[in-house]
Design an enzyme around this catalytic site. Structure first.
Site, PDB file in Angstrom:
ATOM      1  N   GLU A  26     -15.730  -9.765  22.883  1.00 50.50           N
ATOM      2  CA  GLU A  26     -15.606 -10.682  24.014  1.00 50.50           C
ATOM      3  C   GLU A  26     -14.893  -9.996  25.177  1.00 50.50           C
ATOM      4  O   GLU A  26     -15.275 -10.154  26.334  1.00 50.50           O
ATOM      5  CB  GLU A  26     -14.832 -11.936  23.616  1.00 50.50           C
ATOM      6  CG  GLU A  26     -15.549 -12.831  22.636  1.00 50.50           C
ATOM      7  CD  GLU A  26     -14.732 -14.052  22.282  1.00 50.50           C
ATOM      8  OE1 GLU A  26     -15.120 -15.151  22.707  1.00 50.50           O
ATOM      9  OE2 GLU A  26     -13.694 -13.899  21.582  1.00 50.50           O
ATOM     10  N   TYR A  58     -12.110 -26.270  50.092  1.00 53.20           N
ATOM     11  CA  TYR A  58     -12.624 -26.072  48.735  1.00 53.20           C
ATOM     12  C   TYR A  58     -13.388 -24.771  48.593  1.00 53.20           C
ATOM     13  O   TYR A  58     -13.494 -24.238  47.496  1.00 53.20           O
ATOM     14  CB  TYR A  58     -13.422 -27.276  48.228  1.00 53.20           C
ATOM     15  CG  TYR A  58     -14.584 -27.714  49.076  1.00 53.20           C
ATOM     16  CD1 TYR A  58     -15.808 -27.072  49.011  1.00 53.20           C
ATOM     17  CD2 TYR A  58     -14.457 -28.814  49.915  1.00 53.20           C
ATOM     18  CE1 TYR A  58     -16.878 -27.504  49.775  1.00 53.20           C
ATOM     19  CE2 TYR A  58     -15.520 -29.249  50.675  1.00 53.20           C
ATOM     20  CZ  TYR A  58     -16.734 -28.589  50.605  1.00 53.20           C
ATOM     21  OH  TYR A  58     -17.788 -29.014  51.361  1.00 53.20           O
ATOM     22  N   GLU A  78      -7.272 -22.165  26.641  1.00 55.56           N
ATOM     23  CA  GLU A  78      -6.112 -22.960  27.045  1.00 55.56           C
ATOM     24  C   GLU A  78      -5.302 -22.234  28.120  1.00 55.56           C
ATOM     25  O   GLU A  78      -4.842 -22.849  29.085  1.00 55.56           O
ATOM     26  CB  GLU A  78      -5.217 -23.255  25.830  1.00 55.56           C
ATOM     27  CG  GLU A  78      -5.826 -24.205  24.829  1.00 55.56           C
ATOM     28  CD  GLU A  78      -6.755 -23.556  23.794  1.00 55.56           C
ATOM     29  OE1 GLU A  78      -7.112 -24.244  22.825  1.00 55.56           O
ATOM     30  OE2 GLU A  78      -7.139 -22.366  23.947  1.00 55.56           O
ATOM     31  N   LYS A 103     -17.114 -22.838  27.717  1.00 53.43           N
ATOM     32  CA  LYS A 103     -17.400 -21.528  27.136  1.00 53.43           C
ATOM     33  C   LYS A 103     -18.691 -21.684  26.320  1.00 53.43           C
ATOM     34  O   LYS A 103     -18.676 -21.785  25.092  1.00 53.43           O
ATOM     35  CB  LYS A 103     -16.229 -21.072  26.265  1.00 53.43           C
ATOM     36  CG  LYS A 103     -16.337 -19.634  25.788  1.00 53.43           C
ATOM     37  CD  LYS A 103     -15.071 -19.212  25.043  1.00 53.43           C
ATOM     38  CE  LYS A 103     -15.192 -17.776  24.558  1.00 53.43           C
ATOM     39  NZ  LYS A 103     -13.990 -17.332  23.844  1.00 53.43           N
TER      40      LYS A 103
END
Length: 128
Positions: A26, A58, A78, A103
């Site tokens: 990963e 934005y 997290e 994900k």
């Protein structure tokens, strides 16, 4: 957290390649992460003046979120979600934020459509 003077601005589907995860592949290969971002702001001054300086830009915020995804690999979504919340809350006009990290290519041994984590954070000192 949300009150009558807080409006919601949402940008959904912010996509970037990140190298986050606990597995070596990963970190090495990277994968797509998608972020849905909602911020709580008071837009009345911006509406009254029609002036971008009275609201959160934005476009600039999305660029910062994209950068947060693309840099400094971490193990956990997290940690990534908190980093993105901190980016949003750095603007003092943002009272709270809700961040969802997707994900979709998580390394799971099962058929699935997505893995998500949603967090809600309030800027310290923001009105309730």
């Amino acid at each position: 957290m949300r009150d009558e003077s807080t409006d919601q601005l949402a940008v959904q589907g912010i996509e970037a390649i990140g190298h986050h995860g606990v597995f070596d592949f990963e970190r090495r290969d990277g994968q797509v992460f998608v972020v849905d971002l909602v911020i709580g702001i008071d837009t009345r001054d911006a509406a009254r003046t029609d002036d971008l300086q009275h609201t959160v830009d934005y476009g600039n915020l999305v660029a910062k979120v994209k950068n947060a995804i693309e840099t400094d690999p971490v193990d956990l979504i997290e940690t990534l979600a908190q980093r993105i919340a901190d980016v949003a809350l750095a603007d003092q006009r943002v009272r709270w934020t809700e961040v969802t990290v997707h994900k979709p290519d998580a390394p799971l041994e099962a058929t699935f459509s997505d893995v998500t984590l949603t967090i809600t954070r309030t800027r310290p000192g923001a009105p309730p």
